[in-house]
Design a protein around this motif. Sequence first.
Motif, short mmCIF file in Angstrom:
data_model
loop_
_atom_site.label_atom_id
_atom_site.label_comp_id
_atom_site.label_asym_id
_atom_site.label_seq_id
_atom_site.Cartn_x
_atom_site.Cartn_y
_atom_site.Cartn_z
N ASP A 27 0.82 -1.21 0.00
CA ASP A 27 0.00 0.00 0.00
C ASP A 27 0.86 1.26 0.00
OD1 ASP A 27 -2.57 1.28 0.05
OD2 ASP A 27 -2.13 1.83 2.14
N HIS A 28 2.10 1.16 0.44
CA HIS A 28 3.01 2.31 0.51
C HIS A 28 3.72 2.60 -0.82
CE1 HIS A 28 2.59 2.34 4.85
NE2 HIS A 28 2.90 1.06 4.88
N PHE A 29 3.47 1.78 -1.85
CA PHE A 29 4.23 1.87 -3.10
C PHE A 29 3.36 2.28 -4.27
CE2 PHE A 29 6.66 -0.66 -0.25
CZ PHE A 29 7.98 -0.44 -0.57
N HIS A 30 3.95 3.06 -5.19
CA HIS A 30 3.30 3.42 -6.45
C HIS A 30 3.08 2.17 -7.29
CE1 HIS A 30 3.22 7.82 -6.86
NE2 HIS A 30 4.22 7.82 -6.01
N GLU A 31 2.08 2.21 -8.16
CA GLU A 31 1.82 1.08 -9.07
C GLU A 31 3.03 0.79 -9.97
OE1 GLU A 31 -0.69 -1.15 -9.32
OE2 GLU A 31 -1.54 -0.20 -7.53
N ASP A 32 3.73 1.84 -10.39
CA ASP A 32 4.87 1.66 -11.30
C ASP A 32 6.21 1.79 -10.57
OD1 ASP A 32 4.65 4.38 -10.86
OD2 ASP A 32 4.99 4.94 -12.94
N VAL A 33 6.25 1.31 -9.34
CA VAL A 33 7.46 1.35 -8.53
C VAL A 33 8.60 0.60 -9.22
CG1 VAL A 33 6.83 -0.72 -7.22
CG2 VAL A 33 8.34 0.98 -6.17
N THR A 50 16.38 -6.00 -10.64
CA THR A 50 15.48 -4.85 -10.77
C THR A 50 14.06 -5.34 -10.99
OG1 THR A 50 17.24 -3.46 -11.67
CG2 THR A 50 14.98 -2.76 -12.10
N ILE A 51 13.20 -4.96 -10.05
CA ILE A 51 11.79 -5.33 -10.11
C ILE A 51 11.00 -4.09 -10.52
CG2 ILE A 51 9.83 -6.20 -8.77
CD1 ILE A 51 12.15 -8.23 -9.03
N ARG A 52 10.16 -4.23 -11.54
CA ARG A 52 9.38 -3.09 -12.05
C ARG A 52 7.89 -3.34 -11.90
NH1 ARG A 52 13.05 -0.06 -14.92
NH2 ARG A 52 14.90 -1.19 -15.56
N GLY A 53 7.23 -2.43 -11.17
CA GLY A 53 5.79 -2.50 -10.99
C GLY A 53 5.37 -3.23 -9.74
N LYS A 54 4.22 -2.83 -9.22
CA LYS A 54 3.72 -3.38 -7.96
C LYS A 54 3.40 -4.87 -8.07
CE LYS A 54 1.14 -0.77 -5.09
NZ LYS A 54 -0.07 -0.20 -4.44
N ALA A 55 2.87 -5.32 -9.22
CA ALA A 55 2.55 -6.74 -9.38
C ALA A 55 3.81 -7.60 -9.32
CB ALA A 55 1.80 -6.97 -10.70
N ALA A 56 4.87 -7.16 -9.97
CA ALA A 56 6.13 -7.89 -9.93
C ALA A 56 6.75 -7.84 -8.54
CB ALA A 56 7.10 -7.34 -10.96
N LEU A 57 6.59 -6.71 -7.85
CA LEU A 57 7.11 -6.59 -6.49
C LEU A 57 6.36 -7.55 -5.56
CD1 LEU A 57 9.22 -5.03 -4.88
CD2 LEU A 57 7.50 -3.26 -4.47
N ARG A 58 5.05 -7.67 -5.75
CA ARG A 58 4.26 -8.63 -4.97
C ARG A 58 4.77 -10.06 -5.20
NH1 ARG A 58 -0.47 -8.96 -2.46
NH2 ARG A 58 -1.19 -6.91 -3.13
N ALA A 59 5.02 -10.40 -6.46
CA ALA A 59 5.51 -11.76 -6.77
C ALA A 59 6.85 -12.02 -6.09
CB ALA A 59 5.62 -11.94 -8.28
N TYR A 60 7.75 -11.04 -6.14
CA TYR A 60 9.07 -11.17 -5.53
C TYR A 60 8.95 -11.34 -4.02
CZ TYR A 60 13.33 -9.20 -3.38
OH TYR A 60 14.41 -8.95 -2.58
N TRP A 61 8.22 -10.44 -3.37
CA TRP A 61 8.10 -10.51 -1.92
C TRP A 61 7.27 -11.71 -1.47
CZ3 TRP A 61 7.37 -4.56 -1.17
CH2 TRP A 61 8.64 -3.95 -1.18
N SER A 62 6.31 -12.15 -2.26
CA SER A 62 5.56 -13.36 -1.92
C SER A 62 6.49 -14.57 -1.88
CB SER A 62 4.44 -13.62 -2.94
OG SER A 62 3.44 -12.65 -2.83
N GLU A 63 7.35 -14.65 -2.88
CA GLU A 63 8.33 -15.74 -2.91
C GLU A 63 9.27 -15.65 -1.72
OE1 GLU A 63 10.22 -19.20 -4.09
OE2 GLU A 63 8.31 -18.36 -4.75
N GLU A 99 17.10 -0.26 3.79
CA GLU A 99 16.21 -0.08 2.66
C GLU A 99 16.15 1.41 2.37
OE1 GLU A 99 12.03 -2.04 1.46
OE2 GLU A 99 13.76 -3.17 2.14
N VAL A 100 16.46 1.79 1.14
CA VAL A 100 16.46 3.19 0.72
C VAL A 100 15.19 3.40 -0.10
CG1 VAL A 100 17.70 4.95 -0.59
CG2 VAL A 100 18.99 3.15 0.61
N LEU A 101 14.33 4.30 0.39
CA LEU A 101 13.02 4.52 -0.23
C LEU A 101 12.91 5.97 -0.69
CD1 LEU A 101 10.94 2.67 2.50
CD2 LEU A 101 11.78 1.74 0.33
N VAL A 102 12.62 6.16 -1.97
CA VAL A 102 12.46 7.50 -2.55
C VAL A 102 10.97 7.70 -2.83
CG1 VAL A 102 13.13 9.06 -4.41
CG2 VAL A 102 14.77 7.35 -3.55
N PHE A 103 10.44 8.79 -2.29
CA PHE A 103 9.00 9.04 -2.34
C PHE A 103 8.62 10.07 -3.39
CE2 PHE A 103 9.74 7.13 1.66
CZ PHE A 103 8.54 6.59 2.09
N GLU A 104 7.39 9.91 -3.88
CA GLU A 104 6.78 10.88 -4.78
C GLU A 104 5.28 10.85 -4.48
OE1 GLU A 104 5.88 10.71 -9.37
OE2 GLU A 104 8.03 10.98 -9.02
#
Length: 127
Positions: A27-33, A50-63, A99-104
């Motif tokens: 929920d803290h991340f942009h769709e195109d993170v 390099t993971i691109r997009g929230k769906a891919a990030l979900r797959a990575y973190w789920s694993e 973890e380095v997080l850049v916000f927009e």
Amino acid sequence: MPPIDWQAFAAKWCESWNAHDLDRVLDHFHEDVLFTSPVAASLFPETGGTIRGKAALRAYWSEGLKRIPDLHFTVERIFAGVDTLVIQYRNQKGVSVSEVLVFEGGKVRRGHGTYPLATDDPAGTSR
């Protein structure tokens, strides 16, 4: 947009991870993170880390959660910039990670998982 309360963000981030609640984390991340991590490179070599997009990030973190059922973070320190937050935490193995997080617009646009380099591992591949 009001300024982000960095302390509150880091606390919620940690609580979400420790609950293994990916919906709350994401929920803290942009769709195109865009997120980079050497762990992503080892789990999904085709990404080059390099993971691109929230769906891919979900797959990575789920694993990741599947492989690390005892995942637990303890925030040690946070560092704040204008639009950047660094969360230094200790993981379930006792390793200090950042973890380095850049916000927009109040959400994370880019994130980078960083790990300590071992003195006997100049490439930094051990975690």
